[in-house]
Scaffold this motif. Structure first.
Motif, PDB file in Angstrom:
ATOM      1  N   PRO A 272       0.795  -1.231   0.000  1.00 21.66           N
ATOM      2  CA  PRO A 272       0.000   0.000   0.000  1.00 21.66           C
ATOM      3  C   PRO A 272       0.830   1.286   0.000  1.00 21.66           C
ATOM      4  O   PRO A 272       0.296   2.360  -0.303  1.00 21.66           O
ATOM      5  CB  PRO A 272      -0.821  -0.118   1.299  1.00 21.66           C
ATOM      6  N   VAL A 273       2.109   1.207   0.341  1.00 28.17           N
ATOM      7  CA  VAL A 273       2.957   2.395   0.324  1.00 28.17           C
ATOM      8  C   VAL A 273       3.040   2.971  -1.079  1.00 28.17           C
ATOM      9  O   VAL A 273       3.033   4.181  -1.291  1.00 28.17           O
ATOM     10  CB  VAL A 273       4.373   2.073   0.838  1.00 28.17           C
ATOM     11  N   GLY A 274       3.107   2.090  -2.067  1.00 30.87           N
ATOM     12  CA  GLY A 274       3.312   2.499  -3.443  1.00 30.87           C
ATOM     13  C   GLY A 274       4.434   1.682  -4.047  1.00 30.87           C
ATOM     14  O   GLY A 274       5.003   0.796  -3.403  1.00 30.87           O
ATOM     15  N   ARG A 275       4.800   1.991  -5.264  1.00 38.13           N
ATOM     16  CA  ARG A 275       5.815   1.182  -5.933  1.00 38.13           C
ATOM     17  C   ARG A 275       7.190   1.356  -5.298  1.00 38.13           C
ATOM     18  O   ARG A 275       8.005   0.440  -5.304  1.00 38.13           O
ATOM     19  CB  ARG A 275       5.869   1.530  -7.421  1.00 38.13           C
ATOM     20  N   ALA A 276       7.498   2.524  -4.761  1.00 38.27           N
ATOM     21  CA  ALA A 276       8.779   2.776  -4.099  1.00 38.27           C
ATOM     22  C   ALA A 276       8.564   2.837  -2.593  1.00 38.27           C
ATOM     23  O   ALA A 276       7.652   3.510  -2.110  1.00 38.27           O
ATOM     24  CB  ALA A 276       9.387   4.077  -4.604  1.00 38.27           C
ATOM     25  N   VAL A 277       9.403   2.135  -1.847  1.00 36.32           N
ATOM     26  CA  VAL A 277       9.280   2.069  -0.391  1.00 36.32           C
ATOM     27  C   VAL A 277      10.639   2.383   0.215  1.00 36.32           C
ATOM     28  O   VAL A 277      11.617   1.684  -0.058  1.00 36.32           O
ATOM     29  CB  VAL A 277       8.818   0.669   0.078  1.00 36.32           C
ATOM     30  N   ASP A 278      10.706   3.432   1.014  1.00 34.91           N
ATOM     31  CA  ASP A 278      11.938   3.735   1.731  1.00 34.91           C
ATOM     32  C   ASP A 278      12.273   2.580   2.681  1.00 34.91           C
ATOM     33  O   ASP A 278      11.382   2.039   3.352  1.00 34.91           O
ATOM     34  CB  ASP A 278      11.774   5.030   2.517  1.00 34.91           C
ATOM     35  N   VAL A 279      13.539   2.195   2.734  1.00 34.43           N
ATOM     36  CA  VAL A 279      13.943   1.054   3.560  1.00 34.43           C
ATOM     37  C   VAL A 279      13.572   1.280   5.018  1.00 34.43           C
ATOM     38  O   VAL A 279      13.121   0.352   5.707  1.00 34.43           O
ATOM     39  CB  VAL A 279      15.455   0.800   3.418  1.00 34.43           C
ATOM     40  N   GLN A 280      13.725   2.508   5.503  1.00 34.23           N
ATOM     41  CA  GLN A 280      13.397   2.802   6.896  1.00 34.23           C
ATOM     42  C   GLN A 280      11.907   2.573   7.168  1.00 34.23           C
ATOM     43  O   GLN A 280      11.527   2.038   8.215  1.00 34.23           O
ATOM     44  CB  GLN A 280      13.772   4.249   7.226  1.00 34.23           C
ATOM     45  N   LEU A 281      11.068   2.938   6.214  1.00 33.30           N
ATOM     46  CA  LEU A 281       9.631   2.685   6.360  1.00 33.30           C
ATOM     47  C   LEU A 281       9.341   1.194   6.277  1.00 33.30           C
ATOM     48  O   LEU A 281       8.477   0.681   6.995  1.00 33.30           O
ATOM     49  CB  LEU A 281       8.858   3.449   5.277  1.00 33.30           C
ATOM     50  N   LEU A 344       4.263   8.271   8.651  1.00 28.78           N
ATOM     51  CA  LEU A 344       4.788   9.388   7.868  1.00 28.78           C
ATOM     52  C   LEU A 344       4.491  10.719   8.541  1.00 28.78           C
ATOM     53  O   LEU A 344       5.328  11.622   8.571  1.00 28.78           O
ATOM     54  CB  LEU A 344       4.200   9.357   6.454  1.00 28.78           C
ATOM     55  N   GLU A 345       3.291  10.855   9.101  1.00 30.79           N
ATOM     56  CA  GLU A 345       2.919  12.110   9.747  1.00 30.79           C
ATOM     57  C   GLU A 345       3.748  12.351  11.008  1.00 30.79           C
ATOM     58  O   GLU A 345       4.007  13.498  11.388  1.00 30.79           O
ATOM     59  CB  GLU A 345       1.431  12.112  10.085  1.00 30.79           C
ATOM     60  N   GLN A 346       4.180  11.271  11.657  1.00 25.24           N
ATOM     61  CA  GLN A 346       5.016  11.391  12.842  1.00 25.24           C
ATOM     62  C   GLN A 346       6.449  11.786  12.505  1.00 25.24           C
ATOM     63  O   GLN A 346       7.248  12.036  13.415  1.00 25.24           O
ATOM     64  CB  GLN A 346       5.012  10.070  13.616  1.00 25.24           C
TER      65      GLN A 346
END
Length: 451
Positions: A272-281, A344-346
């Motif tokens: 659900p994040v999208g096609r690209a996902v930051d490793v930290q996320l 993300l908001e945090q």
């Protein structure tokens, strides 16, 4: 050059080969990808141009640095301060001119190729600046621009065709594979194979020559044990009769169902994040950095569901990602979007644009979180108006208004007027039918109030 064609026809694979050739020629490959997950306007170009900022000598950057700092954080990191623009139109004009002048100067010392993928979902600001860059780099032998888009998802009047119509860019339209192409593909991917011609005929017919569909079908059959290595040559298994998927969604469902539960759970947590996902996320969504999580990510990479690129993971194909999302169920999908939005908001990844937060909270499980998404859509639309990004403002307001229609919040009527008023203003030059619809909606609202 624009590379066009339907999903799965081979655009990404062609770019992979081009990227390798560019690097072998000691040129810089700078790429960005458009996505439909609430990216800020210009985000794909900011990603790509940031690569070039790092390769730009101080003396080349200095004349353009202050204006470039208006849109490129990497330039601000090098000590440049953006001027205080008060007129968004003037800012856009100055930025376009500065980007063009900088890239022209850079091409004399550092050959490069600028690549932007999936332009069919690009924001208007990205398309406008990319077209300006293409026009500016005409005749520069050490600089190139490549873009890809799904030709079946845009009409011929779309802005992606502007420089093609002006004969400033070439259009390469990819077609499905022929039966002969499939034989060549098999020879390249399954060396010394012994697959019967009637089986290959059936696979070709089922996939209609779509390169992605055909290759993923082969991969599924190998994983399922229907195609096996027999004395160094791939052949049909004598014990397992192959059943060919007839559609891409069926293929994705069957392939993903064969994943071990921990891998499927992780893939669905990230999708659900999208096609690209930051490793930290990815670590946060996967329960925190651990040896087990590293191993699971590595297994998804080995299965070619994920790819690594610096600090990000990428789903190898968006159809795979969408199949994962669709398979989650409404409740699970909503809860995951809500979790992503909260992280993300945090500030997990620093400041996140309201358009990105709106995308996730607008799809959240809880009604209160979705109401928060409404507020974020309005905030993002208002920010786009302030930057004179009118098409993006209209699209964000339309998404917010659609989400608001499902809400029971006390200030629903006031929010609705705010969205409709914004759309009536911003869409005059970008999409007149939206202006008409918004004005009619407002008239009905005022009529109801008067009564």
């Amino acid at each position: 050059v624009f590379v066009a064609g339907p999903a799965g026809v081979g655009k990404t694979r062609l770019l992979d080969e081009l990227r390798l050739k560019v690097k072998l020629e000691r040129m810089v490959w700078a790429s960005g990808q458009c996505r439909a997950e609430g990216l800020e306007p210009l985000a794909p170009l900011v990603d790509a141009l940031s690569v070039l900022v790092a390769r730009t000598p101080d003396e080349v950057l200095a004349p353009h640095g202050p204006v470039l700092a208006h849109v490129l954080p990497r330039v601000r990191e090098r000590g440049f301060t953006p001027p205080p623009f008060t007129n968004p139109t003037q800012a856009q004009f100055k930025v376009n001119a500065a980007v063009a002048a900088w890239l022209t100067a850079l091409s004399t010392t550092t050959p490069f190729v600028l690549c932007i993928e999936d332009l069919h979902v690009a924001d208007g600001a990205t398309l406008d600046l990319l077209n300006h860059v293409i026009r500016s780099l005409q005749g520069k032998v050490n600089a190139g621009v490549v873009g890809t888009f799904r030709s079946d998802e845009v009409d011929r009047a779309h802005r992606v065709y502007n420089t093609v119509d002006e004969q400033k860019a070439k259009l390469l339209t990819l077609r499905p594979l022929s039966r002969g192409d499939v034989d060549g593909l098999l020879a390249a991917t399954l060396a010394e194979h012994q697959l019967p011609p009637d089986f290959v005929d059936g696979a070709y017919a089922a996939t209609a020559g779509n390169a992605f569909f055909f290759i993923e079908t082969l991969r599924f059959l190998v994983e399922a044990g229907a195609i096996v290595d027999v004395a160094g040559a791939f052949a049909l298994s004598s014990s397992t009769a192959p059943s060919l998927p007839q559609t891409v969604p069926e293929l994705m469902t069957r392939r993903l169902s064969s994943l071990p539960p921990p891998l499927l759970s992780l893939a669905q947590a990230l999708a659900p994040v999208g096609r690209a996902v930051d490793v930290q996320l990815a670590f946060a969504l996967g329960g925190g950095a651990s040896t087990a999580l590293y191993e699971q990510i590595e297994q998804l990479v080995e299965r070619q569901l994920l790819q690594r690129a610096g600090p990000r993971l990428f789903f190898a194909n968006d159809d795979v990602r969408k199949a994962l999302v669709d398979g989650m169920g409404d409740d699970a999908r909503g809860r995951q979007h809500q979790k992503i939005g909260a992280l993300l908001e945090q500030g997990l990844l620093g400041a996140t644009p309201p358009s990105v937060l709106a995308h996730h909270f607008g799809r959240a499980h809880d009604a209160a979180a979705r109401d928060h998404g409404v507020d974020l859509y309005l905030q993002a639309a208002q920010q786009a108006v302030a930057k004179q990004q009118l098409l993006e403002a209209t699209q964000l307001a339309a998404s917010g208004a659609k989400l608001l229609a499902t809400s029971q919040r006390a200030d629903k009527a006031a929010k609705d007027v705010a969205f409709q008023d914004l759309m009536a203003t911003t869409s005059v030059a970008t999409h007149p039918p939206t202006t008409v619809a918004a004005v009619e909606h407002l008239m009905q609202t005022w009529k109801h109030i008067d009564q």
